[in-house]
Design an enzyme around this catalytic site. Structure first.
Site, PDB file in Angstrom:
ATOM      1  N   ASP A  72      -8.591   3.436  -8.026  1.00 30.39           N
ATOM      2  CA  ASP A  72      -7.150   3.221  -8.396  1.00 30.39           C
ATOM      3  C   ASP A  72      -6.703   2.195  -8.502  1.00 30.39           C
ATOM      4  O   ASP A  72      -7.271   0.897  -8.651  1.00 30.39           O
ATOM      5  CB  ASP A  72      -6.192   3.937  -7.098  1.00 30.39           C
ATOM      6  N   ASP A 102     -18.306  -4.324  -4.217  1.00 29.68           N
ATOM      7  CA  ASP A 102     -17.801  -5.452  -4.940  1.00 29.68           C
ATOM      8  C   ASP A 102     -18.294  -6.607  -4.248  1.00 29.68           C
ATOM      9  O   ASP A 102     -19.514  -7.146  -4.195  1.00 29.68           O
ATOM     10  CB  ASP A 102     -16.450  -5.399  -5.216  1.00 29.68           C
TER      11      ASP A 102
HETATM   12  P1  XMP Z   1     -15.346  -5.044  -1.486  1.00 32.40           P
HETATM   13  O1  XMP Z   1     -15.027  -6.465  -2.376  1.00 32.40           O
HETATM   14  O2  XMP Z   1     -15.252  -5.194  -0.108  1.00 32.40           O
HETATM   15  O3  XMP Z   1     -14.611  -3.872  -2.099  1.00 32.40           O
HETATM   16  O4  XMP Z   1     -16.903  -4.759  -1.635  1.00 32.40           O
HETATM   17  C1  XMP Z   1     -14.727  -2.742  -1.892  1.00 32.40           C
HETATM   18  C2  XMP Z   1     -13.575  -2.054  -2.125  1.00 32.40           C
HETATM   19  O5  XMP Z   1     -12.283  -2.744  -3.297  1.00 32.40           O
HETATM   20  C3  XMP Z   1     -11.953  -1.930  -4.335  1.00 32.40           C
HETATM   21  N1  XMP Z   1     -12.452  -2.060  -5.237  1.00 32.40           N
HETATM   22  C4  XMP Z   1     -11.858  -1.575  -6.672  1.00 32.40           C
HETATM   23  N2  XMP Z   1     -11.090  -0.772  -6.768  1.00 32.40           N
HETATM   24  N3  XMP Z   1     -11.547  -0.834  -9.079  1.00 32.40           N
HETATM   25  C5  XMP Z   1     -10.846  -0.173  -8.008  1.00 32.40           C
HETATM   26  O6  XMP Z   1     -10.035   0.648  -8.262  1.00 32.40           O
HETATM   27  C6  XMP Z   1     -12.724  -1.878  -9.032  1.00 32.40           C
HETATM   28  O7  XMP Z   1     -12.835  -2.339  -9.910  1.00 32.40           O
HETATM   29  C7  XMP Z   1     -12.587  -2.270  -7.719  1.00 32.40           C
HETATM   30  N4  XMP Z   1     -13.532  -3.218  -7.123  1.00 32.40           N
HETATM   31  C8  XMP Z   1     -13.458  -3.159  -5.696  1.00 32.40           C
HETATM   32  C9  XMP Z   1     -12.698  -0.498  -3.668  1.00 32.40           C
HETATM   33  O8  XMP Z   1     -11.737   0.241  -2.853  1.00 32.40           O
HETATM   34  C10 XMP Z   1     -13.906  -0.858  -2.973  1.00 32.40           C
HETATM   35  O9  XMP Z   1     -14.123   0.197  -2.085  1.00 32.40           O
END
Ligand code: XMP
Ligand code: MG
Length: 250
Positions: free
Chosen positions: A212, A156
């Site tokens: 989740d 993300d």
């Molecule tokens: P970043 O922002 O560090 O995030 O790239 C990575 C972690 O954030 C969680 N994440 C999500 N979890 N739905 C979820 O259930 C989403 O839409 C989502 N977007 C980010 C996920 O654990 C990921 O590894």
């Protein structure tokens, strides 16, 4: 139902945007039960019996996912032939993708081994703090000189994955690449592009297939978007889940 108090020193944040682009942030208590209980009560109150009933739409079906995982597995098998890769799952979100992907790495390169790492970050406001904590019992000597393939559920902002990559580089990995099922690149805070991507994901909060919402929905075999009723008890009526901010997740 009365809104649940959501204050805690150790809170994780969820970022939501309404269709009018109003940003609202909500802190969810990680330790105490109220937030989780509220999710369950809110869902059963409105007559929804199963997790399936909570989905506004399916983004990727079980068939979409398994087809794509086979394609990724074949590509990875070719790229890692003769490299004895260390395939490292980022817990918890990647557990389902990880187990399907490793079985799809065919023909399986000799010397392929597996391990796991836990990553979590805690936000202070509307976004992840970027303070990503890693938990692993993986010893430096198990990483040194290895070609590491990290397996993630979703990239993300990229704060989590870049922290994990840096750690592995510091441990002396020969190379580090990333296979992520989903790439939500619209929300990047760091310029980063994963080597293997299952699907480019729209800017919506997604659940299922390991992902989740407050630890729920991970067991769904497909990936979907939650109905607004499922988070309305958080005081976000009219808003749609939009971005991760699941900054306390692993
Ligand atoms: P970043 O922002 O560090 O995030 O790239 C990575 C972690 O954030 C969680 N994440 C999500 N979890 N739905 C979820 O259930 C989403 O839409 C989502 N977007 C980010 C996920 O654990 C990921 O590894
Ligand atoms: Mg993850």
């Amino acid at each position: 139902m009365a809104p649940t108090p959501l204050t805690s020193a150790r809170a994780r944040t969820l970022t939501f945007a309404s269709t009018r682009r109003t940003m609202v942030s909500v802190a969810m208590n990680l330790q105490a039960a109220p937030a989780k209980t509220a999710v369950k009560e809110a869902c059963s109150c409105s007559g929804r019996q199963t997790y399936h009933d909570d989905m506004a739409k399916t983004l990727y079906t079980e068939a979409d996912i398994s087809k794509r995982v086979v394609e990724l597995g074949r590509q990875i098998a070719q790229d890692y032939e003769g490299k004895a890769p260390l395939v490292l799952g980022v817990l918890k979100g990647s557990f389902m993708f990880f187990s399907d992907l490793v079985r799809a790495v065919e023909p399986c390169p000799r010397g392929l081994t597996m391990d796991f790492i836990r990553a979590s970050s805690y936000g202070s406001g509307t976004e992840s703090s970027g303070d990503v904590k890693l938990k692993t019992d993986l010893k430096r000597e198990k990483v040194e000189g290895r070609h590491v393939l990290l397996v993630e559920d979703i990239v993300d902002t990229a704060l989590t994955i870049t922290t994990v990559i840096r750690h592995l580089q510091e441990c002396g990995a020969a190379s580090v690449a990333v296979a992520t099922l989903l790439d939500k690149h619209e929300r990047r805070r760091l310029p980063y592009r994963p080597e293997y991507v299952g699907f480019v994901c729209p800017n919506e909060f997604v659940v299922g297939y390991g992902l989740d919402f407050d630890e729920e929905y991970r067991s769904l075999p497909y990936i979907g978007v939650l109905k607004p009723e499922c988070y309305a008890h958080l005081g976000l009526d009219g808003a749609e889940p939009d971005g991760s901010g699941d900054s306390g997740d692993e």
